[in-house]
Design a protein around this motif. Structure first.
Motif, PDB file in Angstrom:
ATOM      1  N   ASN A   3       0.830  -1.200   0.000  1.00  0.00           N
ATOM      2  CA  ASN A   3       0.000   0.000   0.000  1.00  0.00           C
ATOM      3  C   ASN A   3       0.878   1.270   0.000  1.00  0.00           C
ATOM      4  OD1 ASN A   3      -2.278   1.671   0.126  1.00  0.00           O
ATOM      5  ND2 ASN A   3      -3.392   0.148   1.311  1.00  0.00           N
ATOM      6  N   GLU A  44     -14.116   9.285   4.443  1.00  0.00           N
ATOM      7  CA  GLU A  44     -13.986   7.983   3.758  1.00  0.00           C
ATOM      8  C   GLU A  44     -15.045   7.835   2.684  1.00  0.00           C
ATOM      9  OE1 GLU A  44     -13.336   4.503   6.091  1.00  0.00           O
ATOM     10  OE2 GLU A  44     -12.418   5.676   7.710  1.00  0.00           O
ATOM     11  N   HIS A  51       2.988   9.682  13.760  1.00  0.00           N
ATOM     12  CA  HIS A  51       1.708   8.986  13.592  1.00  0.00           C
ATOM     13  C   HIS A  51       1.845   7.512  13.205  1.00  0.00           C
ATOM     14  CE1 HIS A  51      -0.043  12.947  13.874  1.00  0.00           C
ATOM     15  NE2 HIS A  51       0.625  13.361  12.798  1.00  0.00           N
ATOM     16  N   ILE A  59      -0.991  -0.620   4.706  1.00  0.00           N
ATOM     17  CA  ILE A  59      -1.761   0.540   5.153  1.00  0.00           C
ATOM     18  C   ILE A  59      -1.531   1.712   4.202  1.00  0.00           C
ATOM     19  CG2 ILE A  59       0.054   1.328   6.751  1.00  0.00           C
ATOM     20  CD1 ILE A  59      -2.202   2.156   8.701  1.00  0.00           C
ATOM     21  N   SER A  60      -2.586   2.466   3.957  1.00  0.00           N
ATOM     22  CA  SER A  60      -2.478   3.603   3.036  1.00  0.00           C
ATOM     23  C   SER A  60      -1.923   4.824   3.763  1.00  0.00           C
ATOM     24  CB  SER A  60      -3.850   3.939   2.455  1.00  0.00           C
ATOM     25  OG  SER A  60      -4.637   4.570   3.461  1.00  0.00           O
ATOM     26  N   ASP A 114      -3.202   7.668   3.762  1.00  0.00           N
ATOM     27  CA  ASP A 114      -4.327   8.381   4.372  1.00  0.00           C
ATOM     28  C   ASP A 114      -4.558   7.895   5.800  1.00  0.00           C
ATOM     29  OD1 ASP A 114      -4.412   9.146   1.738  1.00  0.00           O
ATOM     30  OD2 ASP A 114      -6.597   9.111   1.600  1.00  0.00           O
ATOM     31  N   TYR A 115      -4.681   6.550   5.936  1.00  0.00           N
ATOM     32  CA  TYR A 115      -4.940   5.994   7.268  1.00  0.00           C
ATOM     33  C   TYR A 115      -3.743   6.167   8.189  1.00  0.00           C
ATOM     34  CZ  TYR A 115      -9.269   3.663   5.871  1.00  0.00           C
ATOM     35  OH  TYR A 115     -10.538   3.398   5.456  1.00  0.00           O
ATOM     36  N   ALA A 116      -2.536   5.924   7.661  1.00  0.00           N
ATOM     37  CA  ALA A 116      -1.347   5.891   8.504  1.00  0.00           C
ATOM     38  C   ALA A 116      -0.982   7.291   8.996  1.00  0.00           C
ATOM     39  CB  ALA A 116      -0.167   5.278   7.740  1.00  0.00           C
ATOM     40  N   GLU A 149      -4.903  11.184   8.068  1.00  0.00           N
ATOM     41  CA  GLU A 149      -6.099  11.368   8.885  1.00  0.00           C
ATOM     42  C   GLU A 149      -5.756  11.707  10.342  1.00  0.00           C
ATOM     43  OE1 GLU A 149      -8.816   8.127   8.325  1.00  0.00           O
ATOM     44  OE2 GLU A 149      -8.838   8.401   6.136  1.00  0.00           O
ATOM     45  N   ARG A 150      -4.482  11.530  10.687  1.00  0.00           N
ATOM     46  CA  ARG A 150      -4.087  11.806  12.080  1.00  0.00           C
ATOM     47  C   ARG A 150      -3.342  13.124  12.220  1.00  0.00           C
ATOM     48  NH1 ARG A 150      -2.008   5.635  13.531  1.00  0.00           N
ATOM     49  NH2 ARG A 150      -3.740   4.652  12.419  1.00  0.00           N
TER      50      ARG A 150
END
Lengths: 481, 481
Positions: free
Chosen positions: A89, A179, A216, A251-252, A254-256, A259-260
């Motif tokens: 990813n 999302e 993050h 993990i993308s 964005d998620y990793a 978004e944090r």
């Protein structure tokens, strides 16, 4: 001083949703979809010229020669080619690119982009990047938000913190990532005018993104750093360490990270954009006639409506009659016909073909190798005919076969042919015979591609009947070509 | 004495409604649609065995070698092959066959049948023919009427003079011919139970039909008699005289004779029958799954309904997703996708392709010749690769080329090759070089097909670059192969 922007092109994808055009062995970013260059080539050229450094390519081992060859064809050269031992990813891919760039030029700006999207107006896109640069230099993670024109449920969305009148490239704080919404929510996002599509394109400095990883997603950073530290240099490739890489989470970015994070900026982009995510998207992106029908290649439509007829070969004619909302894609070895609303299910069809061990599920008739490519023209019970194209200066390995003899006829260019102890030049309209068991090699010593017809005869014609003695591309026994 | 029945197979049709499978150069009667023999072969075999003489074939010049070759493949030989200089519909074809048979055996019984229909139960059909023979011997023109199972508007119908309980093969007087009805009339015909489909199959004696021509269509008889009288014998063919033939009206046997005659008998036939008149008929005739979807060849359907996925090549995969009432036919050089109800319009599509000078409109990649066949495997700017298959005992003409040299590699069987003054045998895995200008010939002296790969190189590779010195098949300069 004007700081260069370093493009980072993510080329690891294997989009099966555009099967049969896109296959695991040669995915959509490398395919000429409708123009005379591939999406990858267009992506690289879009981020080139004044203000841009040579690109960093992140890809899989299978595509390592394609990425160089396709860049060379548009007269570009990569700065780095990072080889991912497996697909993990976007987070790890971007982290590895940041580490590689940081080692060369600490604090450099990197523009991360997928290599399989369509952005027709390159100048307008570069303007948006230029508008984003000051924010990136000041420590922001900048995302680019595409002006939406429909309630798309297939993308993530980006929430603006303030309205934008004309969706011009004016940076503003990003309020949040949204999302993939359901249909109702997507309608609301579109109507509200405060949301853009997330195209997965980012600009930041190596310092900013590595700090963000540390904060993050420290695990991704630590493992990627280890994989990069233990990387092996192989020709112009940096092979990230497979043992370390295997430990990475899938993990993308964005998620990793995104978004944090709280240092997020969004730059709206109002130009045309498509991710060509499925055949419906290709239809949407095409030049439609008055009946909303899109024809590509030698295709003929009689009274069709809302239909895509996509022919890929000049040697194959595609005809549609009385169709409504149909997608038809014709290739000499595979044909897809689907209701347009079901185009996403191509993935399931490919899985079904794979179960049946149908080679077309994952491979193309044309097989790309470091030295060029070949394709099988016809296979009989005890013979096979191939067309082989060798790049100028390239050479196949020194090899022999247990079960087949080969006749080579050069039809374009000049070959340097080794058979046992003799080496000779063979030019257009000349032939050579390679007896069973003879140690042989084919090279192209010239300045133009060499094209050769190979006629194999024997009791077993598999690609694995090969003993390899010497290979400039460091491949092992039994490996192909 | 038991009089033999002489089958007359009409093979002149060029059904474009089954394009791309059926093309002008190789129409549907010669194609393997789903079983391992062609419709023509099946038609010939259906009318063979005890009680049947060798068939008379009526066909066009282009198909003259195909009709022999395909019969030979099922171990049959024709009694006569009548070559129509041009297509003039069924009246003239049947009249010519009657004249040819009359000359051999006055008063013989002839069973006239199209060569492109499907009648799966050959024994049941022969029973119907046997039941019809006494009427034919007694001077009746006997037609066979198919038990209808739908209100078909695409066929003519036959009116019974009395009801038939089980549509068994019991001869009865035919009341009238009904032209192709409209939908409403077809429904009424089906409901009434007094009408059968006209399949265009007839049994009569040469005496009866020639008398009928004399009475109802004397012009057709006179011109056909002249064309037959001036016919030229060429190998095993009877070439009807082109000048006379050109004067013939284009008229069917139904219009010219049957609808005017009063000595008509009909024999009902209750077995399965299809004229495979279009792709919808092929779908109807196929083995459908629970969703009424028919798959032929390497085809995969995901959630399709009432759909035909017809794949013709093991090297080409056809996938359908979410389709309803669609016909998709895949060939390596052409693909058709049509709404099933619009299948009849294929004809218009072919006309459109012909206007655009698309070769696939009329020809197949495989080109059939008296000596075998060839196909082009790849064409480059200055080279072409062909696969050539030569029948046992066959020979290509003695020829030379101005603009190309040729490399021949034998991959199956043995070739006898002449190059200028040398003649030699070339066997599997051996090659021969034919320099530009050399006078050469290829023969297959063996008992199995000879397969050869030909690599041509030169500045002009057209089929018309040929000087022909000697040809066992009596073809002229510039003619192909």
């Amino acid at each position: 001083m004007n700081q260069s922007i370093h493009p980072v092109l993510l080329c690891g994808g294997s989009g099966t949703r555009l099967w049969p055009l896109s296959r695991k062995s040669y995915p959509k970013q490398f395919v000429n979809l409708s123009c005379d260059e591939s999406l990858y080539q267009a992506s690289a050229r879009r981020l080139s010229g004044a203000g841009y450094a040579a690109p960093i390519i992140v890809t899989g081992a299978d595509f390592r020669f394609i990425v160089i060859e396709q860049l060379a064809a548009v007269e570009m050269a990569p700065a780095d080619i990072l080889i991912e031992p497996s697909a993990k990813n976007t987070a790890a891919a971007i982290c590895a690119a940041a580490l590689a760039l940081e080692a060369r030029e600490a604090g450099a700006l990197m523009l991360v982009a997928p290599s399989d999207h369509v952005i027709p107006d390159a100048a307008q896109f570069r303007d948006a990047v230029a508008a984003a640069a000051p924010a990136a230099k000041s420590g922001q993670l900048v995302t680019f938000g595409i002006r939406p024109d429909r309630a798309e449920t297939g993308y993530g969305w980006l929430e603006l913190s303030q309205p934008t009148d004309d969706f011009g490239p004016v940076p503003q704080p990003l309020k949040s990532f949204v999302e993939k919404p359901d249909r109702e929510k997507a309608e609301a996002l579109l109507a509200g005018g405060m949301h853009l599509w997330n195209a997965g394109i980012f600009l930041f400095s190596t310092t900013t993104i590595l700090e963000a990883f540390a904060k993050h997603a420290p695990e991704v950073l630590d493992i990627t750093r280890a994989a990069f530290g233990a990387a092996e240099k192989d020709l112009s490739f940096t092979r990230l360490d497979a043992d370390e890489w295997a430990k990475l989470p899938d993990i993308s970015i964005d998620y990793a990270v995104m978004e944090r994070a709280d240092n997020l900026t969004v730059v709206p982009y109002s130009g045309a954009w498509s991710d060509l995510g499925d055949w419906q998207a290709v239809w949407r992106d095409g030049d439609a006639d008055a009946s909303d029908t899109v024809l590509t290649g030698p295709a003929t439509a009689l009274d069709c409506e809302g239909t895509l007829l996509h022919a890929t070969s000049e040697a194959q004619e595609l005809v549609g009659i009385g169709l409504k909302d149909i997608v038809a894609v014709a290739m000499p070895d595979a044909v897809l016909v689907a209701h347009k609303d079901r185009a996403q299910e191509v993935k399931a069809a490919v899985a079904k073909l794979k179960e049946k061990a149908v080679p077309q599920a994952e491979t193309l008739p044309r097989d790309y190798r470091p030295w060029g490519w070949y394709e099988s023209l016809v296979v009989g019970s005890r013979f096979q005919v191939k067309r082989i194209v060798v790049h100028p200066g390239a050479a196949l390995s020194l090899q022999s076969h247990h079960h087949r003899a080969e006749h080579w006829i050069v039809v374009e260019g000049t070959a340097k042919v080794t058979v046992d102890d003799t080496v000779k030049l063979v030019t257009e309209n000349q032939s050579v015979y390679i007896p069973l068991g003879a140690v042989h090699r084919m090279e192209n010593p010239g300045k133009v591609p060499m094209v050769l017809i190979e006629v194999q005869t024997g009791s077993y014609l598999g690609e694995d009947d090969i003993i390899r003695y010497e290979d400039v591309y460091s491949r092992g026994q039994g490996a192909k070509g």
